[in-house]
Motif scaffolding. Sequence first.
Motif, short mmCIF file in Angstrom:
data_model
loop_
_atom_site.label_atom_id
_atom_site.label_comp_id
_atom_site.label_asym_id
_atom_site.label_seq_id
_atom_site.Cartn_x
_atom_site.Cartn_y
_atom_site.Cartn_z
N GLN A 1 -0.40 18.94 -7.55
CA GLN A 1 -1.11 17.68 -7.30
C GLN A 1 -0.68 17.07 -5.97
OE1 GLN A 1 -1.83 15.13 -10.63
NE2 GLN A 1 -1.56 13.29 -9.40
N LYS A 2 -1.65 16.53 -5.25
CA LYS A 2 -1.39 15.89 -3.95
C LYS A 2 -1.82 14.43 -4.02
CE LYS A 2 -2.76 20.12 -1.66
NZ LYS A 2 -3.75 20.71 -0.75
N THR A 3 -1.03 13.58 -3.38
CA THR A 3 -1.38 12.17 -3.33
C THR A 3 -2.54 11.95 -2.38
OG1 THR A 3 0.93 11.63 -3.71
CG2 THR A 3 -0.46 9.86 -2.88
N MET A 4 -2.53 12.64 -1.28
CA MET A 4 -3.50 12.37 -0.22
C MET A 4 -4.36 13.59 0.11
SD MET A 4 -2.84 9.20 0.88
CE MET A 4 -3.47 9.15 2.54
N GLY A 5 -4.79 14.36 -0.87
CA GLY A 5 -5.54 15.53 -0.46
C GLY A 5 -6.51 16.07 -1.42
N ASN B 1 0.83 -1.20 0.00
CA ASN B 1 0.00 0.00 0.00
C ASN B 1 0.87 1.26 0.00
OD1 ASN B 1 -2.63 1.20 0.04
ND2 ASN B 1 -2.24 1.76 2.16
N HIS B 2 1.93 1.27 0.79
CA HIS B 2 2.81 2.44 0.82
C HIS B 2 3.61 2.57 -0.49
CE1 HIS B 2 1.84 3.84 4.79
NE2 HIS B 2 1.86 2.57 5.20
N ARG B 3 3.97 1.45 -1.08
CA ARG B 3 4.60 1.50 -2.41
C ARG B 3 3.63 2.12 -3.41
NH1 ARG B 3 5.56 -4.32 -2.18
NH2 ARG B 3 7.57 -4.76 -1.26
N ARG B 4 2.36 1.73 -3.30
CA ARG B 4 1.34 2.27 -4.22
C ARG B 4 1.24 3.79 -4.09
NH1 ARG B 4 -3.83 3.64 -3.62
NH2 ARG B 4 -3.95 2.79 -1.51
N PHE B 5 1.27 4.31 -2.86
CA PHE B 5 1.24 5.76 -2.67
C PHE B 5 2.43 6.42 -3.35
CE2 PHE B 5 -1.26 5.11 1.45
CZ PHE B 5 -2.45 5.52 0.89
N LEU B 6 3.60 5.84 -3.19
CA LEU B 6 4.80 6.41 -3.80
C LEU B 6 4.69 6.38 -5.33
CD1 LEU B 6 7.62 7.62 -3.60
CD2 LEU B 6 8.52 5.31 -3.25
N ARG B 7 4.28 5.26 -5.88
CA ARG B 7 4.13 5.17 -7.33
C ARG B 7 3.06 6.13 -7.84
NH1 ARG B 7 4.00 -0.30 -6.25
NH2 ARG B 7 1.84 -0.34 -6.91
N PHE B 8 1.95 6.25 -7.11
CA PHE B 8 0.86 7.15 -7.52
C PHE B 8 1.36 8.60 -7.57
CE2 PHE B 8 -2.79 9.90 -6.52
CZ PHE B 8 -3.59 9.60 -7.61
N THR B 9 2.22 8.96 -6.63
CA THR B 9 2.75 10.31 -6.60
C THR B 9 3.53 10.62 -7.87
OG1 THR B 9 2.88 10.27 -4.19
CG2 THR B 9 4.24 11.89 -5.29
N ALA B 10 4.16 9.62 -8.45
CA ALA B 10 4.95 9.81 -9.67
C ALA B 10 4.11 9.75 -10.95
CB ALA B 10 6.05 8.76 -9.73
N GLU B 11 2.87 9.33 -10.83
CA GLU B 11 2.03 9.11 -12.01
C GLU B 11 1.89 10.38 -12.85
OE1 GLU B 11 -2.52 7.96 -12.31
OE2 GLU B 11 -1.28 6.30 -11.53
N HIS C 1 9.27 8.26 2.76
CA HIS C 1 9.70 8.82 1.48
C HIS C 1 8.52 9.07 0.55
CE1 HIS C 1 13.78 9.04 2.57
NE2 HIS C 1 13.95 7.74 2.68
N ALA C 2 7.42 8.34 0.71
CA ALA C 2 6.21 8.67 -0.05
C ALA C 2 5.71 10.06 0.35
CB ALA C 2 5.13 7.61 0.17
N GLY C 3 5.83 10.39 1.62
CA GLY C 3 5.47 11.74 2.08
C GLY C 3 6.39 12.81 1.49
N HIS C 4 7.69 12.51 1.45
CA HIS C 4 8.61 13.46 0.82
C HIS C 4 8.23 13.67 -0.65
CE1 HIS C 4 11.84 12.03 3.87
NE2 HIS C 4 11.24 13.11 4.32
N ALA C 5 7.95 12.56 -1.34
CA ALA C 5 7.59 12.65 -2.76
C ALA C 5 6.31 13.46 -2.95
CB ALA C 5 7.43 11.24 -3.35
N ASP C 6 5.36 13.31 -2.05
CA ASP C 6 4.11 14.05 -2.13
C ASP C 6 4.36 15.55 -2.04
OD1 ASP C 6 1.24 14.12 -2.30
OD2 ASP C 6 1.19 14.54 -0.15
#
Length: 171
Positions: free
Chosen positions: A167-171, A24-34, A153-158
């Motif tokens: 764009q925000k991953t979680m917002g 799930n956390h990998r998914r957040f990181l990948r989504f941020t790069a989409e 690091h997913a948070g850093h990427a966001d």
Amino acid sequence: MTTATATASQLTTEQADLLATLANHRRFLRFTAEGLTDEQASATPTASALCVGGLIKHVRDVEEGWIRFAVGGAELMESVEGDWENGFRMVPGETLSGLLAAYEETARKTEEIVAGLDMDTAHPLPVAPWFEPGASWTVRRVLLHLIAETSQHAGHADIIRETLDGQKTMG
């Protein structure tokens, strides 16, 4: 999305839960790069020298190192020399799609390897000033560390992504 090669019957409930959380956390990181271009993925728009592509590269390298540790301890972990200078950035010839594909392959290997490990197996940590001398980590602790590392690091990427284009991953 990561496709686990281990079947549900090969995993303990604990392994399945920890691997699902990591996925799930990998998914957040990948989504941020989409949708980012290679130029955007390598950009460092904040006060930090971090970039989205470099974070994906770093998290992959860290995951591979700790899984080697889970299998064979510090000696196996340290058997592959890291590129500390370029570990957090994209270098010429690297693409975001290439980094994401490599990260996906690492995730697949991690899931496969963890399915064959005893969660209570422990190894002494490498000698480093940030580890307690003589301490050991179990496979369980390694997976918890990978979850924390990936989510941090997913948070850093966001933050970087929001700085790039709003764009925000979680917002």
